[in-house]
Design a protein around this motif. Sequence first.
Motif, PDB file in Angstrom:
ATOM      1  N   ALA A   1       1.815   5.801   1.718  1.00 56.97           N
ATOM      2  CA  ALA A   1       0.936   4.645   1.547  1.00 56.97           C
ATOM      3  C   ALA A   1       1.682   3.473   0.940  1.00 56.97           C
ATOM      4  CB  ALA A   1      -0.256   5.030   0.674  1.00 56.97           C
ATOM      5  N   ILE A   2       2.551   3.744  -0.048  1.00 55.81           N
ATOM      6  CA  ILE A   2       3.317   2.670  -0.685  1.00 55.81           C
ATOM      7  C   ILE A   2       4.248   2.007   0.322  1.00 55.81           C
ATOM      8  CG2 ILE A   2       5.063   2.174  -2.437  1.00 55.81           C
ATOM      9  CD1 ILE A   2       3.834   4.444  -4.109  1.00 55.81           C
ATOM     10  N   GLY A   3       4.963   2.830   1.101  1.00 56.03           N
ATOM     11  CA  GLY A   3       5.854   2.276   2.116  1.00 56.03           C
ATOM     12  C   GLY A   3       5.107   1.474   3.158  1.00 56.03           C
ATOM     13  N   SER A   4       3.944   1.964   3.573  1.00 59.48           N
ATOM     14  CA  SER A   4       3.155   1.277   4.587  1.00 59.48           C
ATOM     15  C   SER A   4       2.674  -0.082   4.094  1.00 59.48           C
ATOM     16  CB  SER A   4       1.956   2.149   4.981  1.00 59.48           C
ATOM     17  OG  SER A   4       1.162   1.513   5.948  1.00 59.48           O
ATOM     18  N   ALA A   5       2.217  -0.132   2.846  1.00 56.32           N
ATOM     19  CA  ALA A   5       1.721  -1.392   2.291  1.00 56.32           C
ATOM     20  C   ALA A   5       2.833  -2.425   2.186  1.00 56.32           C
ATOM     21  CB  ALA A   5       1.096  -1.141   0.926  1.00 56.32           C
ATOM     22  N   ALA A   6       3.987  -1.979   1.692  1.00 56.63           N
ATOM     23  CA  ALA A   6       5.106  -2.902   1.514  1.00 56.63           C
ATOM     24  C   ALA A   6       5.594  -3.439   2.851  1.00 56.63           C
ATOM     25  CB  ALA A   6       6.240  -2.201   0.771  1.00 56.63           C
ATOM     26  N   ALA A   7       5.732  -2.561   3.831  1.00 52.65           N
ATOM     27  CA  ALA A   7       6.288  -2.974   5.115  1.00 52.65           C
ATOM     28  C   ALA A   7       5.323  -3.829   5.915  1.00 52.65           C
ATOM     29  CB  ALA A   7       6.691  -1.744   5.931  1.00 52.65           C
ATOM     30  N   ALA A   8       4.015  -3.562   5.799  1.00 52.65           N
ATOM     31  CA  ALA A   8       3.041  -4.294   6.617  1.00 52.65           C
ATOM     32  C   ALA A   8       3.046  -5.777   6.291  1.00 52.65           C
ATOM     33  CB  ALA A   8       1.644  -3.715   6.411  1.00 52.65           C
ATOM     34  N   VAL A   9       3.165  -6.118   5.018  1.00 50.98           N
ATOM     35  CA  VAL A   9       3.168  -7.528   4.630  1.00 50.98           C
ATOM     36  C   VAL A   9       4.425  -8.218   5.155  1.00 50.98           C
ATOM     37  CG1 VAL A   9       3.166  -9.120   2.684  1.00 50.98           C
ATOM     38  CG2 VAL A   9       1.767  -7.055   2.597  1.00 50.98           C
TER      39      VAL A   9
END
Length: 503
Positions: free
Chosen positions: A332-340
Amino acid sequence: MEPDAQADGRGDRARGPAEGADPRRWRALWVTLTAGFMSLLDVTIVAVALPSMQRALHASAPSIQWVVSGYALTFALVLVTAGRLGDAIGRRRIFLLALAAFVLCSAAAGAAPTITLLVVARLAQGMAAGCLAPQNSALIQQMFRGAERGRAFGLFGATVGISSAVGPVIGGLILMLAGGPQGWRWIFYVNVPVGAVAFLLGLRLLPKVAPRRRERLDLRGVLLLGSGVLALMLPLILAESGGVRRLWWLFLVGLGLLVVFAWWERRLTASDGQPLLDPRLVTSTRGYAAGAAIAALYFVGFSGVWLVFALYFQNGRSFSPLRSGLAVTPFAIGSAAAAVVAGRLVERLGRLLTVCGLTAVALGLGGAVLVLRLAPGDQAVWYAAPALFVGGLGSGCVISPNVTMTLRDVPVRMAGAAGGALQTAQRLGGAVGTAALPGLFYMVLGTGRHDFRSALTIAVGSGIVAILCALALAVHDWLRDHEPRSPGSPSGTPHEHTHVSHP
């Protein structure tokens, strides 16, 4: 809305924000994302509270399962119709009505004294959430232009990814803080104050679209599409109680209804009618058909693997629901960071970003399964964290860029229906994944050896196969984007500019 007939889709994307863009658009976006986060979170957050609900309400296993599956079913059923209504009578109006209904249904679900009333409240809540969802992507297309649209879709993609991944964590925290046999009710009550604030801010910040000519709703299309989606999803929703085995024939019925729906929409378009879903979105809008297919295939794996991980950690490793959710938090942390970040890169890299993201997801999930299979004891969770983080980075480069690439050439007048159809593809893919992958997990366990590691490997491996299929389609679409075009060939469907006002 008044179309700008001379505006080319790619030219519009190259420009910055349109002159006179509303200065409150970013604050309005956060309102829509908050509502979207709540509605998507409620797909997964409830799962950890099912045992508490079952004990408190003295419910049977099949009836308690409808608390989750009923929400997912009605959510998917109304997406396209709600998107079309937003296009026709105003996205702000549909958004606010749906948000108010979602808050009221959340309160009703929290206060439900019986399992029957809880299921009814969840069915209504899912319908309200399905009306909310397509307005999010449509409002982004309405309010943003150029590179800003990519950044806005990046935040939207982060919202989708985070809400799906952190549901079990937030649900576990709420149950821990609320305590007692009735603590599960706060899973629903927490939506009430957040939704009320979002509603008040939405009244103030969301733009009004200038009046359009009166349109008729394609009721035959609504009936055909709704019946087809229902027939396809119902066996999957009831998979745990043998629905696929008993109701397999509904798949044939559903496919037949969708074929008739496609025929009817083409006929309506040819006679200059007002279709529910314009066929030209699929046949003539560059990237839309491929993007919807990529979304469906990706969500088969993306949605299903989290249930498999939860089953593995809680049943195979005896983790608590909270600890099980925390074990997959690196994703979830990786997904949030990369999506932005991906939202800022999609205009430059295009479909290549999706290709790289899908590759990273497949490698990350595959690496995590390998570590969990081979590493000893509870330390395996720590060793798997870097691989899950890599998979999360990849996911952040899939969801929001794919939404942007799929909807980039869709005219604003079709934005709601197009966004609804895209999310319907995601919901159908998610329904397949959440039924098939846990089913494989249980099937391997049922061989008699109770080999949880082999069950995890086969179930998640099947999800990775679906993600690799999405990768193959993304590579094909990327290569096609780089094919030389003949002079004067169109680059896509023209965008339309929307004149907005505020209350």
